[in-house]
Enzyme design. Structure first.
Site, PDB file in Angstrom:
ATOM      1  N   LEU A   1      -4.504 -10.292   5.615  1.00  0.00           N
ATOM      2  CA  LEU A   1      -4.573 -10.692   3.628  1.00  0.00           C
ATOM      3  C   LEU A   1      -5.813 -10.171   2.784  1.00  0.00           C
ATOM      4  O   LEU A   1      -5.952 -10.678   1.350  1.00  0.00           O
ATOM      5  CB  LEU A   1      -4.053 -11.845   4.077  1.00  0.00           C
TER       6      LEU A   1
ATOM      7  N   HIS B   1      -0.411  -2.934  -2.811  1.00  0.00           N
ATOM      8  CA  HIS B   1      -0.183  -4.045  -3.401  1.00  0.00           C
ATOM      9  C   HIS B   1      -1.702  -3.749  -4.441  1.00  0.00           C
ATOM     10  O   HIS B   1      -2.459  -4.096  -4.759  1.00  0.00           O
ATOM     11  CB  HIS B   1      -0.798  -4.795  -2.420  1.00  0.00           C
TER      12      HIS B   1
END
Length: 315
Positions: free
Chosen positions: A124, A181
């Protein structure tokens, strides 16, 4: 005596996201949890672990939660989640995070390979596409056991904004987000439906474009509102959904950052694509049909990720 082999999840980084994830996992009783922090942050790991444990009698769970500064405590983990890294600050681009976080992820991946060599790694740490690639290269793990997570989060933001615009339940909004992202992510508008009705039939093109742009800036919007730190409730929930799919072998079709070897015309890159997630990790990459404009946007996103990746040195 019957021995029970309990599943084990280690979370490296006990900050907002790591702590929130530990709390969610404890409530769901998916496995024993270890929260790992740096030596100077020992109190954070142990304090959050104890706080979560003390909520057990109220929530009704018996999950073991342990805080530690000893990386050896991840030994024999089934899943290791990497949330450690410097936080993104207001005005900071994801690319500006890369140099410091690359070193953290590289060192952590080597430690995971030593103490939990059969685990699945979920990344993450931002910028997550390149950090997933870093973890893949440094750990030496097979590609199916390295999962970067951003797509579930990005799709959740996309679906939320559509539901708000239409004043409908978010449960009825189905949409996928591919690519890197960040500012070049690609929500698949032609594949977005509200309970089977194409979104283009319900929302104007201008408004859809605004929703797409807000989705791309979703992380920055949270950062600006908070003033310090970044999102953690939704990111932690996205990681939980991935872990649930793995431990329960659900064969979920979820957007994940995967290592590509020719899929979508991309190679030697970790990138957000539709994946089947089950007990083995990323069990399959799904290639969806897209028009030429969507394909070109995806290639542009891949190029942006590659430029950041190529700024680093991988052996």
């Amino acid at each position: 005596m019957l021995m029970v082999n309990r599943r084990k999840i280690s979370i490296i980084g006990a900050g907002h996201t790591g702590g929130t994830l530990a709390f969610i996992l404890a409530q769901k009783e998916l496995g024993d949890i270890v929260l790992i922090e740096r030596q100077q942050s020992e109190g954070m790991a142990k304090g959050k672990a104890l706080d979560i444990l003390e909520s057990g009698p109220i929530w009704g769970f018996d999950t073991s939660v342990h805080g530690s500064v000893n990386i050896e405590d991840i030994k024999d983990s089934d899943i290791v989640v990497m949330t450690a890294g410097i936080p993104r600050k207001s005005g900071m681009t994801r690319e500006e995070l890369v140099q410091t976080n690359e070193q953290i992820v590289r060192e952590t991946a080597l430690q995971i390979a030593t103490y939990a060599p059969h685990s699945i790694i979920i990344v993450l740490t931002n910028p997550v596409d390149v950090m997933t690639y870093t973890a893949f290269k440094a750990s030496g793990f097979p590609k199916e056991r390295i999962i970067g997570q951003s797509g579930i989060l990005d799709a959740a933001r996309y679906r939320t904004f559509i539901a708000q615009e239409l004043n409908v339940s978010v449960k009825d909004v189905n949409g996928f987000v591919l690519g890197g992202h960040g500012d070049t992510m690609l929500p698949l508008i032609n594949n977005t439906h509200i309970n089977g009705i194409p979104v283009k039939h319900l929302i104007s093109e201008e408004k859809i474009d605004q929703i797409v742009e807000r989705t791309r800036k979703g992380g920055a919007e949270i950062v600006a509102l908070l003033g310090q730190g970044s999102a953690y409730y939704a990111p932690a929930t996205a990681i939980y959904e991935t872990i649930d799919a793995i431990f329960n072998d659900r064969k979920r079709l979820l957007p994940s950052i995967a290592y590509l070897e020719g899929e979508y015309g991309c190679s030697d890159i970790c990138f957000g694509v539709p994946t089947i997630i089950g007990y083995q990790g990323i069990e399959k990459i799904i290639e969806v049909d897209m028009n030429n404009d969507e394909y070109q946007q995806l290639q542009h996103s891949a190029q942006a990720v590659s430029e950041v990746k190529n700024s680093l040195k991988f052996k």
